[in-house]
Design a protein around this motif. Sequence first.
Motif, PDB file in Angstrom:
ATOM      1  N   SER A  49       3.352   9.229   8.423  1.00 20.44           N
ATOM      2  CA  SER A  49       4.742   9.665   8.456  1.00 20.44           C
ATOM      3  C   SER A  49       5.458   8.988   9.615  1.00 20.44           C
ATOM      4  O   SER A  49       4.821   8.463  10.523  1.00 20.44           O
ATOM      5  CB  SER A  49       4.809  11.187   8.619  1.00 20.44           C
ATOM      6  OG  SER A  49       6.137  11.645   8.511  1.00 20.44           O
ATOM      7  N   SER A  50       6.796   9.012   9.562  1.00 18.33           N
ATOM      8  CA  SER A  50       7.582   8.463  10.672  1.00 18.33           C
ATOM      9  C   SER A  50       8.856   9.269  10.833  1.00 18.33           C
ATOM     10  O   SER A  50       9.321   9.895   9.885  1.00 18.33           O
ATOM     11  CB  SER A  50       7.931   6.993  10.420  1.00 18.33           C
ATOM     12  OG  SER A  50       8.815   6.877   9.322  1.00 18.33           O
ATOM     13  N   THR A  51       9.400   9.246  12.040  1.00 19.90           N
ATOM     14  CA  THR A  51      10.694   9.865  12.292  1.00 19.90           C
ATOM     15  C   THR A  51      11.355   9.174  13.476  1.00 19.90           C
ATOM     16  O   THR A  51      10.677   8.780  14.429  1.00 19.90           O
ATOM     17  CB  THR A  51      10.576  11.384  12.555  1.00 19.90           C
ATOM     18  OG1 THR A  51      11.881  11.959  12.601  1.00 19.90           O
ATOM     19  CG2 THR A  51       9.863  11.697  13.854  1.00 19.90           C
TER      20      THR A  51
ATOM     21  N   MET B  40       0.851  -1.182   0.000  1.00 20.15           N
ATOM     22  CA  MET B  40       0.000   0.000   0.000  1.00 20.15           C
ATOM     23  C   MET B  40       0.894   1.243   0.000  1.00 20.15           C
ATOM     24  O   MET B  40       2.090   1.155   0.179  1.00 20.15           O
ATOM     25  CB  MET B  40      -0.907  -0.019   1.221  1.00 20.15           C
ATOM     26  CG  MET B  40      -1.659  -1.318   1.324  1.00 20.15           C
ATOM     27  SD  MET B  40      -3.377  -1.360   1.711  1.00 20.15           S
ATOM     28  CE  MET B  40      -4.124   0.134   1.407  1.00 20.15           C
ATOM     29  N   VAL B  41       0.308   2.385  -0.165  1.00 20.27           N
ATOM     30  CA  VAL B  41       1.051   3.639  -0.247  1.00 20.27           C
ATOM     31  C   VAL B  41       1.792   3.924   1.053  1.00 20.27           C
ATOM     32  O   VAL B  41       1.221   3.829   2.131  1.00 20.27           O
ATOM     33  CB  VAL B  41       0.089   4.802  -0.569  1.00 20.27           C
ATOM     34  CG1 VAL B  41       0.817   6.125  -0.576  1.00 20.27           C
ATOM     35  CG2 VAL B  41      -0.618   4.562  -1.888  1.00 20.27           C
ATOM     36  N   MET B  42       3.079   4.267   0.927  1.00 25.64           N
ATOM     37  CA  MET B  42       3.860   4.661   2.099  1.00 25.64           C
ATOM     38  C   MET B  42       3.633   6.146   2.352  1.00 25.64           C
ATOM     39  O   MET B  42       3.614   6.942   1.425  1.00 25.64           O
ATOM     40  CB  MET B  42       5.354   4.421   1.862  1.00 25.64           C
ATOM     41  CG  MET B  42       5.761   3.005   2.087  1.00 25.64           C
ATOM     42  SD  MET B  42       7.539   2.822   2.180  1.00 25.64           S
ATOM     43  CE  MET B  42       7.995   2.995   0.480  1.00 25.64           C
ATOM     44  N   GLY B  43       3.474   6.487   3.619  1.00 29.85           N
ATOM     45  CA  GLY B  43       3.275   7.869   3.983  1.00 29.85           C
ATOM     46  C   GLY B  43       4.571   8.627   4.186  1.00 29.85           C
ATOM     47  O   GLY B  43       4.645   9.818   3.969  1.00 29.85           O
ATOM     48  N   GLY B  44       5.610   7.957   4.602  1.00 29.49           N
ATOM     49  CA  GLY B  44       6.873   8.632   4.837  1.00 29.49           C
ATOM     50  C   GLY B  44       7.939   7.682   5.309  1.00 29.49           C
ATOM     51  O   GLY B  44       7.634   6.619   5.861  1.00 29.49           O
TER      52      GLY B  44
ATOM     53  N   THR C  44      -0.619   9.533  12.356  1.00 31.57           N
ATOM     54  CA  THR C  44      -1.776   8.854  11.785  1.00 31.57           C
ATOM     55  C   THR C  44      -2.685   9.814  11.033  1.00 31.57           C
ATOM     56  O   THR C  44      -2.573  11.035  11.173  1.00 31.57           O
ATOM     57  CB  THR C  44      -2.609   8.175  12.893  1.00 31.57           C
ATOM     58  OG1 THR C  44      -3.243   9.205  13.674  1.00 31.57           O
ATOM     59  CG2 THR C  44      -1.757   7.300  13.787  1.00 31.57           C
ATOM     60  N   GLU C  45      -3.606   9.234  10.276  1.00 37.76           N
ATOM     61  CA  GLU C  45      -4.599  10.023   9.554  1.00 37.76           C
ATOM     62  C   GLU C  45      -5.596  10.674  10.500  1.00 37.76           C
ATOM     63  O   GLU C  45      -6.263  11.631  10.129  1.00 37.76           O
ATOM     64  CB  GLU C  45      -5.339   9.150   8.545  1.00 37.76           C
ATOM     65  CG  GLU C  45      -4.499   8.780   7.351  1.00 37.76           C
ATOM     66  CD  GLU C  45      -5.279   8.027   6.290  1.00 37.76           C
ATOM     67  OE1 GLU C  45      -6.396   7.535   6.579  1.00 37.76           O
ATOM     68  OE2 GLU C  45      -4.769   7.922   5.172  1.00 37.76           O
TER      69      GLU C  45
ATOM     70  N   ALA D 121       6.429   4.313   7.086  1.00 32.28           N
ATOM     71  CA  ALA D 121       5.069   4.307   7.613  1.00 32.28           C
ATOM     72  C   ALA D 121       4.113   4.103   6.452  1.00 32.28           C
ATOM     73  O   ALA D 121       4.216   4.787   5.431  1.00 32.28           O
ATOM     74  CB  ALA D 121       4.777   5.640   8.310  1.00 32.28           C
ATOM     75  N   GLY D 122       3.175   3.162   6.603  1.00 33.46           N
ATOM     76  CA  GLY D 122       2.267   2.847   5.505  1.00 33.46           C
ATOM     77  C   GLY D 122       0.818   3.116   5.823  1.00 33.46           C
ATOM     78  O   GLY D 122       0.389   3.039   6.974  1.00 33.46           O
ATOM     79  N   ARG D 123       0.076   3.427   4.798  1.00 36.97           N
ATOM     80  CA  ARG D 123      -1.372   3.626   4.946  1.00 36.97           C
ATOM     81  C   ARG D 123      -2.059   2.316   5.346  1.00 36.97           C
ATOM     82  O   ARG D 123      -3.200   2.325   5.771  1.00 36.97           O
ATOM     83  CB  ARG D 123      -1.970   4.151   3.649  1.00 36.97           C
ATOM     84  CG  ARG D 123      -1.327   5.409   3.145  1.00 36.97           C
ATOM     85  CD  ARG D 123      -2.097   6.603   3.514  1.00 36.97           C
ATOM     86  NE  ARG D 123      -1.379   7.771   2.998  1.00 36.97           N
ATOM     87  CZ  ARG D 123      -1.598   8.968   3.396  1.00 36.97           C
ATOM     88  NH1 ARG D 123      -2.508   9.188   4.302  1.00 36.97           N
ATOM     89  NH2 ARG D 123      -0.917   9.971   2.918  1.00 36.97           N
ATOM     90  N   ASP D 124      -1.336   1.199   5.210  1.00 37.50           N
ATOM     91  CA  ASP D 124      -1.873  -0.097   5.632  1.00 37.50           C
ATOM     92  C   ASP D 124      -1.708  -0.320   7.138  1.00 37.50           C
ATOM     93  O   ASP D 124      -2.052  -1.368   7.658  1.00 37.50           O
ATOM     94  CB  ASP D 124      -1.208  -1.233   4.857  1.00 37.50           C
ATOM     95  CG  ASP D 124       0.295  -1.299   5.047  1.00 37.50           C
ATOM     96  OD1 ASP D 124       0.873  -0.401   5.697  1.00 37.50           O
ATOM     97  OD2 ASP D 124       0.911  -2.245   4.519  1.00 37.50           O
TER      98      ASP D 124
END
Length: 129
Positions: free
Chosen positions: A55-57, A9-13, A68-69, A27-30
């Motif tokens: 996102s992640s850091t 799935m799409v990665m957020g960051g 998170t969303e 970090a993934g939308r999954d």
Amino acid sequence: APPDGNQAMVMGGVSFSPLNHKFMASAGRDGKLVFTDFEQHKVVKQLDAGVPLTSSTFIDGVYVAASTESGTVRIYDLRKAESAVSVLRDHSDCAITSLAYHVAVAANSAPAAMAPPPTQPAPASAPVR
């Protein structure tokens, strides 16, 4: 996608470890927080947040934050936790799209690159006759 294809799935960051330049968190939308050694093309650890991540850091070499969303930030301890050790809640239900961790530097201990240049004594002038 990561080498093993788990994060289809799409990665957020993504973010890179400050302690090991080969270690990356994505970090993934999954809902997956995937830790990869990208030189060896190997997933080292995977956590399931259960909610879409944006996102992640890395906070340091031990703690990682994932947003998170729904407007929360989840803090994970990579040494032991399979679930978040802390959840920070926002005042809204809006997605947090980016995270960054900043290390504060005390005013009296500025890094050399930020320190003012050393003062040079004025050249001695020739005596006047």
